[in-house]
Design a protein around this motif. Structure first.
Motif, PDB file in Angstrom:
ATOM      1  N   THR A 319     -61.843  34.025 -74.010  1.00  0.00           N
ATOM      2  CA  THR A 319     -61.541  35.303 -73.389  1.00  0.00           C
ATOM      3  C   THR A 319     -61.989  35.342 -71.941  1.00  0.00           C
ATOM      4  N   ALA A 320     -63.210  34.950 -71.669  1.00  0.00           N
ATOM      5  CA  ALA A 320     -63.718  34.960 -70.297  1.00  0.00           C
ATOM      6  C   ALA A 320     -62.927  34.011 -69.412  1.00  0.00           C
ATOM      7  N   LEU A 321     -62.597  32.820 -69.929  1.00  0.00           N
ATOM      8  CA  LEU A 321     -61.835  31.862 -69.150  1.00  0.00           C
ATOM      9  C   LEU A 321     -60.437  32.390 -68.832  1.00  0.00           C
ATOM     10  N   VAL A 322     -59.784  32.983 -69.815  1.00  0.00           N
ATOM     11  CA  VAL A 322     -58.434  33.493 -69.612  1.00  0.00           C
ATOM     12  C   VAL A 322     -58.425  34.634 -68.598  1.00  0.00           C
ATOM     13  N   LEU A 323     -59.396  35.540 -68.681  1.00  0.00           N
ATOM     14  CA  LEU A 323     -59.452  36.647 -67.724  1.00  0.00           C
ATOM     15  C   LEU A 323     -59.759  36.144 -66.316  1.00  0.00           C
ATOM     16  N   THR A 324     -60.613  35.131 -66.205  1.00  0.00           N
ATOM     17  CA  THR A 324     -60.872  34.528 -64.894  1.00  0.00           C
ATOM     18  C   THR A 324     -59.600  33.914 -64.323  1.00  0.00           C
ATOM     19  N   ALA A 325     -58.881  33.199 -65.171  1.00  0.00           N
ATOM     20  CA  ALA A 325     -57.623  32.600 -64.732  1.00  0.00           C
ATOM     21  C   ALA A 325     -56.611  33.664 -64.324  1.00  0.00           C
ATOM     22  N   ALA A 326     -56.579  34.778 -65.062  1.00  0.00           N
ATOM     23  CA  ALA A 326     -55.647  35.854 -64.736  1.00  0.00           C
ATOM     24  C   ALA A 326     -55.926  36.427 -63.353  1.00  0.00           C
ATOM     25  N   VAL A 327     -57.203  36.553 -62.993  1.00  0.00           N
ATOM     26  CA  VAL A 327     -57.565  37.055 -61.663  1.00  0.00           C
ATOM     27  C   VAL A 327     -57.100  36.075 -60.582  1.00  0.00           C
ATOM     28  N   LEU A 328     -57.386  34.800 -60.761  1.00  0.00           N
ATOM     29  CA  LEU A 328     -56.991  33.791 -59.765  1.00  0.00           C
ATOM     30  C   LEU A 328     -55.477  33.696 -59.641  1.00  0.00           C
ATOM     31  N   TRP A 329     -54.803  33.674 -60.775  1.00  0.00           N
ATOM     32  CA  TRP A 329     -53.342  33.594 -60.802  1.00  0.00           C
ATOM     33  C   TRP A 329     -52.729  34.816 -60.114  1.00  0.00           C
ATOM     34  N   GLY A 330     -53.199  36.003 -60.469  1.00  0.00           N
ATOM     35  CA  GLY A 330     -52.640  37.211 -59.879  1.00  0.00           C
ATOM     36  C   GLY A 330     -52.867  37.289 -58.386  1.00  0.00           C
ATOM     37  N   PHE A 331     -54.080  36.968 -57.927  1.00  0.00           N
ATOM     38  CA  PHE A 331     -54.361  37.043 -56.491  1.00  0.00           C
ATOM     39  C   PHE A 331     -53.532  36.026 -55.724  1.00  0.00           C
TER      40      PHE A 331
END
Length: 413
Positions: A319-331
């Motif tokens: 969960t933490a890894l996916v949310l971190t990736a979502a932030v990087l991907w979105g930005f």
């Protein structure tokens, strides 16, 4: 830039209602209406990603088959954007925009009430045709109604519809679909489109179409220095994004996080909003570095996503890894539409209108190819192959942007 000069010359000869905003001011009400049109096109295209399991169950097909509802939409745009732009080049811009938004209202209504997979796919194709009309004019429309020195920022404002669709629209549609059914989400899209028709009629200045013979031929436009690298980078970057985004619900299900789809999309979209805000602040001076940085952030996100995919959903850690990736991907992704539209318009010069229409076609061809490729990967290799595929595709994007330092993505604008 040559296309700025041409647009300014056309605007100067128009009556008062056709004149862009006074120097130093952005016509925000009109630009926000254009942003809402972008929102409608983007959300109509990507909404199935958030409600894919429910749509596939209701229409009696597999998730990979239902994912082709994104593919067929993109095909509608890719196949028709260039010929329709040529056929409607002489139409007044407001009339053309109103026609395309009305097309979305009709297509989403059919989708909401259809009980047939074939009819749903037909409606999705027609929605893609309407998108081809809209996308071929929206960026140019935003540029023409803004002062010359604020044209990049005007496009950024109009393009906020994309991250808004991702940050608010898709998660809201996902939650709405889970609460009262996916059909209600598409019905809500119709309501938004109908309201938008009135907003455009009242707030957006009308502009004339192009004079006969004013649109540069496709073959000549491709020979303009810088246009081809921008188009190639666009196709590959959008292909990478679509392979993952279309099947994000299936990927999260593979990780045991199926119930977190709405949250992940919300985080991704919020980061996209931050990305486009940052892009709008710096695009007029740092287009090249922003494009490189955004691509590299996306690559880092894909690498982070590959970790839980390879670990087969280690409890708690994913969960933490996916949310971190979502932030990087979105930005990293948020500013991409504005950056690429601006890059191809700058490179195109007097052929900017044709270059932007070609970008729209290739963008949606990439979305169609991404939907197909993602479905094949999902069925053949499983969801864990998706982030690795993204990493492979982003390598040539970095090379194209880095190599086009004179034309396409110049070090100085």
């Amino acid at each position: 830039m040559a296309n700025h000069t041409t647009a300014a010359a056309r605007s100067a000869a128009l009556p008062a209602t056709d004149t862009p905003a006074p120097s130093g001011r952005l016509p925000l009400l009109a630009l926000l209406a254009l942003a809402t049109a972008v929102f409608v096109t983007s959300l109509t295209e990507t909404l199935p990603a958030g409600v894919l399991p429910a749509m596939s169950a209701d229409l009696g097909v597999g998730e990979a088959a239902m994912g082709q509802s994104v593919t067929v939409y993109a095909l509608g745009t890719a196949l028709t954007a260039v010929p329709l732009a040529a056929r409607t080049a002489g139409w007044r811009r407001k009339r053309l925009l109103l026609t395309s938004v009305a097309g979305f209202a009709a297509a989403n209504t059919v989708t909401a009430f259809s009980s047939s997979y074939a009819l749903t796919m037909g409606a999705r194709f027609l929605a893609g045709v309407a998108a081809g009309v809209a996308w071929a004019l929206l960026a140019g429309y935003a540029r023409r109604i803004a002062p010359p020195h604020l044209q990049g920022r005007a496009v950024a404002v109009a393009m906020t519809g994309i991250p808004l669709a991702l940050s608010l629209g898709v998660p809201a549609g996902t939650f709405l679909g889970e609460a009262v059914g996916w059909r209600t989400a598409f019905t809500a899209m119709t309501v938004i489109a109908v309201a938008l028709l009135g907003w455009i009629a009242l707030a957006v200045p009308d502009l004339p179409g192009e004079a006969p013979g004013g649109r540069a031929p496709v073959a000549r436009t491709l020979k303009v220095p810088g246009v081809l690298p921008v188009l190639a980078a666009t196709f590959t970057l959008v292909l990478a994004h679509t392979v993952l985004y279309t099947y994000v619900a299936a990927y999260l299900g593979h990780l045991g996080l199926a119930g977190s789809t709405g949250l992940v999309l919300l985080v991704f979209g919020a980061a996209s909003l931050a990305g486009i805000w940052f892009t709008g602040r710096h695009i007029d001076r740092r287009l090249r570095i922003l494009t490189l940085a955004g691509t590299l952030l996306f690559a880092v996100a894909a690498a982070v996503l590959a970790v839980p995919a390879a670990a087969f959903a280690v409890p708690g850690g994913s969960t933490a890894l996916v949310l971190t990736a979502a932030v990087l991907w979105g930005f990293g992704w948020g500013g991409a539409p504005t950056l690429l539209q601006t890059a191809v318009a700058d490179a195109g010069g007097d052929a900017a209108d044709t270059a932007q229409t070609m970008l729209v076609s290739l963008w949606n061809a990439a979305m169609a190819a991404g939907g197909l490729a993602g479905g094949v990967l999902l069925d053949g290799l499983g969801a864990r192959a998706l982030p690795w595929t993204v990493l492979v595709l982003l390598v040539p994007v970095v090379a194209l942007v880095a190599g086009a330092r004179v034309h396409g993505f110049p070090a100085r604008r």
